[in-house]
Design a protein around this motif. Sequence first.
Motif, PDB file in Angstrom:
ATOM      1  N   LEU A 131       1.594  -6.227  -3.743  1.00  0.00           N
ATOM      2  CA  LEU A 131       0.507  -5.302  -3.479  1.00  0.00           C
ATOM      3  C   LEU A 131       0.768  -4.557  -2.180  1.00  0.00           C
ATOM      4  CD1 LEU A 131      -2.308  -7.893  -4.163  1.00  0.00           C
ATOM      5  CD2 LEU A 131      -1.625  -6.083  -5.730  1.00  0.00           C
ATOM      6  N   VAL A 132       0.370  -3.305  -2.131  1.00  0.00           N
ATOM      7  CA  VAL A 132       0.408  -2.571  -0.869  1.00  0.00           C
ATOM      8  C   VAL A 132      -0.476  -3.312   0.131  1.00  0.00           C
ATOM      9  CG1 VAL A 132      -0.239  -0.418   0.279  1.00  0.00           C
ATOM     10  CG2 VAL A 132       0.889  -0.353  -1.949  1.00  0.00           C
ATOM     11  N   ASP A 133       0.033  -3.468   1.343  1.00  0.00           N
ATOM     12  CA  ASP A 133      -0.637  -4.174   2.439  1.00  0.00           C
ATOM     13  C   ASP A 133      -0.589  -5.683   2.299  1.00  0.00           C
ATOM     14  OD1 ASP A 133      -1.173  -1.842   3.838  1.00  0.00           O
ATOM     15  OD2 ASP A 133      -3.069  -1.529   2.789  1.00  0.00           O
ATOM     16  N   ASP A 134       0.278  -6.200   1.416  1.00  0.00           N
ATOM     17  CA  ASP A 134       0.602  -7.613   1.499  1.00  0.00           C
ATOM     18  C   ASP A 134       1.289  -7.885   2.832  1.00  0.00           C
ATOM     19  OD1 ASP A 134      -0.219  -9.165  -0.699  1.00  0.00           O
ATOM     20  OD2 ASP A 134       1.403  -8.419  -1.961  1.00  0.00           O
ATOM     21  N   THR A 135       0.989  -9.021   3.454  1.00  0.00           N
ATOM     22  CA  THR A 135       1.698  -9.479   4.646  1.00  0.00           C
ATOM     23  C   THR A 135       2.924 -10.259   4.195  1.00  0.00           C
ATOM     24  OG1 THR A 135      -0.346  -9.653   5.923  1.00  0.00           O
ATOM     25  CG2 THR A 135       1.569 -10.857   6.751  1.00  0.00           C
ATOM     26  N   VAL A 136       4.108  -9.848   4.637  1.00  0.00           N
ATOM     27  CA  VAL A 136       5.364 -10.467   4.209  1.00  0.00           C
ATOM     28  C   VAL A 136       5.756 -11.561   5.189  1.00  0.00           C
ATOM     29  CG1 VAL A 136       7.793 -10.063   3.696  1.00  0.00           C
ATOM     30  CG2 VAL A 136       6.085  -8.332   3.085  1.00  0.00           C
ATOM     31  N   LEU A 137       5.992 -12.758   4.654  1.00  0.00           N
ATOM     32  CA  LEU A 137       6.369 -13.903   5.472  1.00  0.00           C
ATOM     33  C   LEU A 137       7.850 -14.248   5.371  1.00  0.00           C
ATOM     34  CD1 LEU A 137       3.373 -16.297   4.715  1.00  0.00           C
ATOM     35  CD2 LEU A 137       3.595 -14.644   6.579  1.00  0.00           C
ATOM     36  N   ALA A 138       8.467 -13.933   4.240  1.00  0.00           N
ATOM     37  CA  ALA A 138       9.872 -14.307   4.059  1.00  0.00           C
ATOM     38  C   ALA A 138      10.511 -13.437   2.994  1.00  0.00           C
ATOM     39  CB  ALA A 138       9.999 -15.784   3.677  1.00  0.00           C
ATOM     40  N   ILE A 139      11.822 -13.228   3.158  1.00  0.00           N
ATOM     41  CA  ILE A 139      12.661 -12.581   2.149  1.00  0.00           C
ATOM     42  C   ILE A 139      13.683 -13.623   1.717  1.00  0.00           C
ATOM     43  CG2 ILE A 139      14.346 -10.763   1.694  1.00  0.00           C
ATOM     44  CD1 ILE A 139      11.591  -9.636   2.154  1.00  0.00           C
ATOM     45  N   GLY A 140      13.574 -14.115   0.492  1.00  0.00           N
ATOM     46  CA  GLY A 140      14.414 -15.235   0.085  1.00  0.00           C
ATOM     47  C   GLY A 140      14.117 -16.431   0.972  1.00  0.00           C
ATOM     48  N   ASP A 141      15.160 -17.036   1.529  1.00  0.00           N
ATOM     49  CA  ASP A 141      14.993 -18.173   2.437  1.00  0.00           C
ATOM     50  C   ASP A 141      14.840 -17.732   3.886  1.00  0.00           C
ATOM     51  OD1 ASP A 141      15.227 -19.995   0.340  1.00  0.00           O
ATOM     52  OD2 ASP A 141      17.420 -20.076   0.506  1.00  0.00           O
TER      53      ASP A 141
END
Length: 350
Positions: A131-141
């Motif tokens: 979703l637009v404006d999701d907070t991203v915590l990780a990309i893969g590991d």
Amino acid sequence: RRAGIVMRSAALALAIGLIAAPLSAQSNAQAPATTASPAATADASPAPRAPLPPEILELRTQDARVLTLGYRLATANARYCEDATHVAGLLLHDMGAYKDGDRIGAILGLRGDIGVQALVPDGPAMRAGLLVDDTVLAIGDMEIAAIPTDGSKSWERIETIRAEKERLLAETGALPITVLRSGGPVTIVVPGTPACRSRFEVGEGGSAVADGHRVVIGPGFSGIDYPDPLLAALLSHEFGHNVLKHRAWFDANGGRKRKTVRLSEREADRIMPWLLANAGFEPQAASEFMRRWGPWNDGWIFRERTHDGWDERVEYIEAEFPAIEAARAASTDGGVDWSRYFRRETFPKR
């Protein structure tokens, strides 16, 4: 315009700052993530808590248009590119890139530095449930909070994120991305779509350039507000430089010289309608763009004679139309195979 709003490096696809993530996001990043289906995550959409400032809304609109049109060009021409990869159809941004990032992040409802700025409509990331404006915590590991920032330059963290995203998509064809939802971290696996290896982004200033793997258009470029077919034509010119590997040729043959630059610009003009045709645009959009843009912009690049005059450029573009129709007639699927039928310019040997 961006000088007082956004501090972006023109050499990067995603903006980045050095503001540390809020403690809540830092601690949540360490929690085990669950994997959810799009249906399970759709009701957790973060929503802006207040109207966006007009300049930020304009930036978001430009980012979304360039991302979407670039995705359309890159995926539609993937079968003809020598080194196709996969793309996810999303753009990330960082609150540290904005003059008032804490306030903008609060308006967007973000609980960390990195958020989803734009998604390609019905693209892989949107279909997977991002979703637009999701907070991203990780990309893969790779956890965002674990990326070191002390002593680093303003663009280094986002470049690290971008590199990991592209590596995963190229090597596995998919992108696991962990976002923060109301119930905690959720990992969504985005299946990539085959695409030519080229990113599309809004950078700084008033120019449009390609560097071999990116297409960057400045918010001050006079054609950035043109209708979609004409903006796609502009992007296809720069994209043409990348798919024809002009940067690699210059690097291998003594750099940029006036004559060879002019040949590369002519070749990029001529491939514009081929790239547009595969992306579902009328090839005529390429010459329409040049007719609209050229008469008002012939006092700088044309004076240097690194480009043909705008009227000459129209003629070169339109000379490709019969070849495009012939290629389409020979095709079994309606595509126009420029890798087979496009006639390259003859560049002088070093």
